[in-house]
Design an enzyme around this catalytic site. Structure first.
Site, PDB file in Angstrom:
ATOM      1  N   ASP A  83     -20.478 -38.634  40.609  1.00 47.62           N
ATOM      2  CA  ASP A  83     -21.546 -39.476  40.078  1.00 47.62           C
ATOM      3  C   ASP A  83     -21.101 -40.387  38.946  1.00 47.62           C
ATOM      4  OD1 ASP A  83     -23.560 -38.408  41.732  1.00 47.62           O
ATOM      5  OD2 ASP A  83     -23.527 -36.599  40.515  1.00 47.62           O
TER       6      ASP A  83
ATOM      7  N   HIS B  14     -18.477 -29.798  37.093  1.00 46.65           N
ATOM      8  CA  HIS B  14     -18.896 -29.445  38.451  1.00 46.65           C
ATOM      9  C   HIS B  14     -18.797 -27.947  38.624  1.00 46.65           C
ATOM     10  CE1 HIS B  14     -19.093 -29.458  42.843  1.00 46.65           C
ATOM     11  NE2 HIS B  14     -19.645 -30.639  42.710  1.00 46.65           N
TER      12      HIS B  14
HETATM   13  N1  ACO Z   1     -21.055 -32.055  29.221  1.00 47.42           N
HETATM   14  C1  ACO Z   1     -20.812 -31.164  28.236  1.00 47.42           C
HETATM   15  N2  ACO Z   1     -20.619 -29.845  28.456  1.00 47.42           N
HETATM   16  C2  ACO Z   1     -20.669 -29.406  29.711  1.00 47.42           C
HETATM   17  C3  ACO Z   1     -20.901 -30.286  30.789  1.00 47.42           C
HETATM   18  C4  ACO Z   1     -21.087 -31.648  30.523  1.00 47.42           C
HETATM   19  N3  ACO Z   1     -21.326 -32.521  31.488  1.00 47.42           N
HETATM   20  N4  ACO Z   1     -20.906 -29.568  31.946  1.00 47.42           N
HETATM   21  C5  ACO Z   1     -20.690 -28.305  31.610  1.00 47.42           C
HETATM   22  N5  ACO Z   1     -20.528 -28.195  30.260  1.00 47.42           N
HETATM   23  C6  ACO Z   1     -20.222 -26.968  29.513  1.00 47.42           C
HETATM   24  C7  ACO Z   1     -21.455 -26.089  29.377  1.00 47.42           C
HETATM   25  O1  ACO Z   1     -22.155 -26.343  28.177  1.00 47.42           O
HETATM   26  C8  ACO Z   1     -20.860 -24.716  29.405  1.00 47.42           C
HETATM   27  O2  ACO Z   1     -20.349 -24.431  28.138  1.00 47.42           O
HETATM   28  P1  ACO Z   1     -20.354 -22.893  27.588  1.00 47.42           P
HETATM   29  O3  ACO Z   1     -19.486 -22.121  28.524  1.00 47.42           O
HETATM   30  O4  ACO Z   1     -19.814 -23.016  26.214  1.00 47.42           O
HETATM   31  O5  ACO Z   1     -21.793 -22.450  27.638  1.00 47.42           O
HETATM   32  C9  ACO Z   1     -19.656 -24.829  30.362  1.00 47.42           C
HETATM   33  O6  ACO Z   1     -19.288 -26.231  30.300  1.00 47.42           O
HETATM   34  C10 ACO Z   1     -19.981 -24.440  31.788  1.00 47.42           C
HETATM   35  O7  ACO Z   1     -21.146 -25.153  32.179  1.00 47.42           O
HETATM   36  P2  ACO Z   1     -22.232 -24.553  33.174  1.00 47.42           P
HETATM   37  O8  ACO Z   1     -23.505 -25.318  33.027  1.00 47.42           O
HETATM   38  O9  ACO Z   1     -22.301 -23.064  32.992  1.00 47.42           O
HETATM   39  O10 ACO Z   1     -21.530 -24.850  34.560  1.00 47.42           O
HETATM   40  P3  ACO Z   1     -22.251 -24.955  35.941  1.00 47.42           P
HETATM   41  O11 ACO Z   1     -21.197 -24.751  36.957  1.00 47.42           O
HETATM   42  O12 ACO Z   1     -23.451 -24.074  36.001  1.00 47.42           O
HETATM   43  O13 ACO Z   1     -22.785 -26.482  35.956  1.00 47.42           O
HETATM   44  C11 ACO Z   1     -23.020 -28.781  36.330  1.00 47.42           C
HETATM   45  C12 ACO Z   1     -22.228 -27.495  36.670  1.00 47.42           C
HETATM   46  C13 ACO Z   1     -24.530 -28.535  36.536  1.00 47.42           C
HETATM   47  C14 ACO Z   1     -22.606 -29.893  37.296  1.00 47.42           C
HETATM   48  C15 ACO Z   1     -22.727 -29.181  34.862  1.00 47.42           C
HETATM   49  O14 ACO Z   1     -21.338 -29.445  34.702  1.00 47.42           O
HETATM   50  C16 ACO Z   1     -23.554 -30.389  34.406  1.00 47.42           C
HETATM   51  O15 ACO Z   1     -24.691 -30.225  33.984  1.00 47.42           O
HETATM   52  N6  ACO Z   1     -22.973 -31.622  34.496  1.00 47.42           N
HETATM   53  C17 ACO Z   1     -23.701 -32.831  34.160  1.00 47.42           C
HETATM   54  C18 ACO Z   1     -24.603 -33.221  35.321  1.00 47.42           C
HETATM   55  C19 ACO Z   1     -23.831 -33.757  36.502  1.00 47.42           C
HETATM   56  O16 ACO Z   1     -22.975 -34.640  36.368  1.00 47.42           O
HETATM   57  N7  ACO Z   1     -24.193 -33.275  37.695  1.00 47.42           N
HETATM   58  C20 ACO Z   1     -23.600 -33.742  38.953  1.00 47.42           C
HETATM   59  C21 ACO Z   1     -22.837 -32.668  39.647  1.00 47.42           C
HETATM   60  S1  ACO Z   1     -22.060 -33.291  41.094  1.00 47.42           S
HETATM   61  C22 ACO Z   1     -23.302 -33.366  42.207  1.00 47.42           C
HETATM   62  O17 ACO Z   1     -24.266 -32.674  42.200  1.00 47.42           O
HETATM   63  C23 ACO Z   1     -23.135 -34.354  43.262  1.00 47.42           C
END
Ligand code: ACO
Length: 426
Positions: free
Chosen positions: A360, A303
């Site tokens: 989720d 998140h």
């Molecule tokens: N699985 C594996 N790796 C992940 C995940 C995941 N679900 N989420 C983040 N990471 C990793 C990224 O690869 C990144 O790694 P790095 O630093 O080595 O590049 C690091 O963690 C940070 O991730 P970002 O994408 O930069 O974080 P951001 O805050 O932009 O994204 C998000 C947050 C979009 C929710 C992300 O965690 C994600 O895509 N999760 C899966 C989708 C999801 O469940 N979304 C629902 C969110 S809650 C809602 O909207 C109600």
């Protein structure tokens, strides 16, 4: 307090504002005027876009408050309609206010009869979110008497209409997809009970509401009601900042929510759990999630704000067990989810990146047990989040400092160059 920002040896002080809780913010509104520089913050990771009194999140501690009340208490003790009142009005209602609000909302549950014909223009296999985007935007064509955003009374009516009509609109999207007749609302039922009946009932026989299902769905609605300045809420505010009418703004929010990184994640999370299928396959998927060359992510994990367990996921994890037990459903997906959570939370990659289950992760398991197809999950999220969107939109409309939202950019394209006629281009 002030913060000094120095650019090329020239310094200026900027006010620092304190919130009631949470980090202070540096007010950089004069930065461009003083320095000729913008700030650069793609994804707004360090930017507060507005002042708000509605929702507070402490992502490090895993705290979520609506108007000061912890989400766990609201999920346990309140109802969705009461939370809607709270978000809109700032305080919990007393009995009379509660009854009046319920009366007002139930008086708006029907949609214009012509709106039903609108549905028939969609293909039968249209995604419910595609229908929701279109139909909610179309409300502005049906309710001209609540689109004057400068009239507080019209704004309030639009809020009530949106909260009241979303269950009807979402249920109709479902009914259309399965080829069953639309059901009119039954105002003697609770907000959530009425939605269940409009979704799963048929005109041929009475619909009996299961109180455990009604309670679980009401909890899901409460947990999705608002979440501060997330992508879809910011979209609603940005659309509203130009003076667009509230129905159009909520349609914009629905469009943004649809994405798999946001509201679409509940659908994607359950599909992922089903694809994993059984706990033995978890290591393979965890390895994929950790592999930089693989775009796969664990859906329902991570998140932008929570760097701790999402408090909503905690409530839903417990609710999932209760609903499945009560309905006598043994779904291997729940075992897979529990095991995936255990494996991920003991894996260095997820620990270091502070990736925990989000709202989720478990919601889809409950919704599926209730009988919703995955394609409806995000539509249910939109139904609940409409309350938060409209409360945030109202707050913005009442904010004297409100301006049209207009970010700037770091331009890295061509500098000025002369037009070359087509015949002379190489
Ligand atoms: N699985 C594996 N790796 C992940 C995940 C995941 N679900 N989420 C983040 N990471 C990793 C990224 O690869 C990144 O790694 P790095 O630093 O080595 O590049 C690091 O963690 C940070 O991730 P970002 O994408 O930069 O974080 P951001 O805050 O932009 O994204 C998000 C947050 C979009 C929710 C992300 O965690 C994600 O895509 N999760 C899966 C989708 C999801 O469940 N979304 C629902 C969110 S809650 C809602 O909207 C109600």
């Amino acid at each position: 307090m002030t913060a000094t920002i120095s650019v090329n040896g020239s310094s200026a002080d900027y006010p620092v504002h304190a919130g009631s809780v949470g980090p202070e913010v540096i007010d950089i509104r004069k930065l461009y005027g003083n320095t000729g520089r913008f700030t650069y913050d793609p994804g707004f990771t360090s930017t507060a876009s507005c002042e708000s009194k509605i929702t507070y999140i402490d992502g490090d501690q895993g705290v979520l408050l609506h108007r000061g009340y912890p989400i766990e208490q609201l999920a346990e003790q309140s109802s969705f309609l009461e939370v809607a009142y709270l978000l809109l009005n700032g305080d919990l209602p007393n009995q009379q206010e509660h009854d009046e609000f319920k009366y007002l909302i139930t008086r708006h549950t029907m949609v214009h009869e012509q709106l039903a014909t609108f549905y028939r223009g969609f293909r039968r296999d249209a995604h419910p979110m595609a229908i929701m985007c279109g139909v909610v935007g179309a409300l502005s064509a049906f309710y001209h008497d609540s689109t004057d955003i400068h009239d507080p009374k019209q704004r309030t009516i639009a809020c009530h209409r949106l909260i009241a009509k979303m269950p009807t609109i979402a249920a109709m999207a479902y009914k259309y997809s399965v080829g069953q007749p639309f059901l009119y609302p039954d105002n003697s039922l609770s907000y959530t009970g009425n939605f269940l009946r409009m979704t799963f009932g048929v005109p041929a026989e009475p619909y009996v509401i299961n109180p455990v299902v009604e309670d679980a769905l009401d909890k899901i609605f409460i947990l999705h009601a608002d979440h501060e300045q997330n992508a879809s809420t910011s979209t609603v505010r940005l659309a509203g900042s130009s003076g667009a009418n509230p129905f159009a703004c909520i349609a914009a929010g629905i469009a943004c929510l649809w994405g798999p990184a946001h509201g679409g994640a509940n659908e994607a999370a359950l599909e992922m759990l089903r694809e994993i299928g059984r706990p033995e396959r978890i290591p393979e998927y965890v390895a994929r999630a950790k592999n930089k060359d693989d775009p796969f992510r664990l859906m329902g994990f991570g998140h932008r704000v929570y760097k701790n367990y999402d408090p909503r996921a905690k409530v839903l994890g417990a609710a999932a067990t209760k609903v499945l037990d009560t309905l006598g459903i043994s779904d291997p997906v729940l075992d897979t989810a529990r095991e995936l959570e255990r494996v991920a939370l003991s894996d260095d990659y997820f620990i270091e990146k502070k990736l925990y289950p989000n709202v989720d992760f478990y919601s889809g398991i409950i919704l599926s047990a209730i009988g919703f197809p995955t394609s409806m999950f995000t539509a249910l999220f939109a139904l609940a989040r409409t309350t938060g969107w409209i409360a945030q939109w109202t707050e913005m409309m009442e904010d004297q400092d409100q301006k049209i939202g207009r970010p700037r950019q770091l331009y890295t394209g061509h500098g000025p160059r002369d037009y070359v006629p087509l015949a002379q281009r190489g």
